[in-house]
Design an enzyme around this catalytic site. Sequence first.
Site, mmCIF file in Angstrom:
data_model
loop_
_atom_site.group_PDB
_atom_site.id
_atom_site.type_symbol
_atom_site.label_atom_id
_atom_site.label_comp_id
_atom_site.label_asym_id
_atom_site.label_seq_id
_atom_site.Cartn_x
_atom_site.Cartn_y
_atom_site.Cartn_z
ATOM 1 N N LYS A 52 49.369 22.714 2.472
ATOM 2 C CA LYS A 52 49.185 24.126 2.088
ATOM 3 C C LYS A 52 49.897 24.407 0.766
ATOM 4 C CE LYS A 52 48.547 25.605 6.872
ATOM 5 N NZ LYS A 52 49.112 26.220 8.087
ATOM 6 N N GLN A 96 54.536 28.513 10.552
ATOM 7 C CA GLN A 96 53.769 27.390 11.088
ATOM 8 C C GLN A 96 54.017 27.241 12.587
ATOM 9 O OE1 GLN A 96 51.511 25.742 9.277
ATOM 10 N NE2 GLN A 96 50.914 24.385 10.954
ATOM 11 N N ASP A 119 47.454 34.310 7.948
ATOM 12 C CA ASP A 119 46.891 33.486 9.029
ATOM 13 C C ASP A 119 45.866 34.269 9.850
ATOM 14 O OD1 ASP A 119 47.694 30.805 9.245
ATOM 15 O OD2 ASP A 119 49.684 31.350 10.011
HETATM 16 N N1 GUN Z 1 49.343 25.458 13.579
HETATM 17 C C1 GUN Z 1 48.117 24.880 13.662
HETATM 18 N N2 GUN Z 1 47.243 25.553 12.883
HETATM 19 C C2 GUN Z 1 47.942 26.561 12.309
HETATM 20 C C3 GUN Z 1 47.575 27.587 11.395
HETATM 21 O O1 GUN Z 1 46.427 27.733 10.969
HETATM 22 N N3 GUN Z 1 48.588 28.426 11.036
HETATM 23 C C4 GUN Z 1 49.840 28.316 11.509
HETATM 24 N N4 GUN Z 1 50.749 29.206 11.112
HETATM 25 N N5 GUN Z 1 50.204 27.374 12.367
HETATM 26 C C5 GUN Z 1 49.245 26.506 12.751
#
Ligand code: GUN
Length: 292
Positions: A52, A96, A119
């Site tokens: 990311k 996350q 998100d």
């Molecule tokens: N864990 C797995 N996929 C995601 C996501 O898209 N965002 C976040 N914050 N955690 C995750």
Amino acid sequence: MELIDGKKISKEIRQEIAAEVAQMIAAGQKRPHLVAVLVGHDGGSETYVANKIKACEECGFKSSLRRFETDITEAELLNVVAELNNDPDVDGFIVQLPLPKHISEEKVTEAIDPRKDVDGFHPQNVGRMTIGAPAFISATPQGIVDLIRRYNIPTAGKHAVVIGRSNIVGRPMSILLSQKGIDCTVTVCHSRTPNMKDICRQADIIVAAIGKPGFVTADMVKPGAVIIDVGTTRVTDPTAERGWRLKGDVDFANVAPLCSYITPVPGGVGPMTIVSLMKNTLLAGKKAIYKD
Ligand code: GUN
């Protein structure tokens, strides 16, 4: 059978975002800023967050990583969230998941200012998405919609079967596919669904998001169906350099010859998830969802 190239499409979208950011900067506007909060040392989470941050660079965003040890308390993490909510330099942030067991993911998610919830996990954004109002939309389902659109795959009146009902993928996916403009008839299957094979065989589009490698087999697929594979399970593979490889929820070797379109794993949905987060960050930077 045509392979849906998520890597290629995500690169195109990243370039479109970068061009828009360059225009914003030229117009004297602020560079969008994404913050990623990472708790602990989970291997998968480390990789996702690193990807990311890298994507932010490619898009011309400012990015920051806030790391915390596994023993951070829930109250301390909620303070971090409050700090990011109040920081005018931060346009959007993600915490996350998964979080350590002693921290409520629900509490943390609900503490995030919906205006910065890139998100799209906050109930306010989920609710807005559900009624078709402007919202930050969960990255994976949004990425899948973009893939379907960019490949001009017909959806109106088609029967879409979503396997999995998670808050992050299955459920929002089922809502988006039924929305005006996409217009699928949607069935959601999950662990308590009997006759999954019969239901899947009626599908024009299957979205497999259950995290069971190779779950969708050839006998579950109608010839000519569109197959979207969200699975990314790490399976041991002694021939791979890292000792593991990613395996999707679809038995690719046997299903691919049957269908009209299919996403590979890796290189299908995965890259789209990250670029969708970038799209949301751009929207956050432009204050395009919540305008006041
Ligand atoms: N864990 C797995 N996929 C995601 C996501 O898209 N965002 C976040 N914050 N955690 C995750």
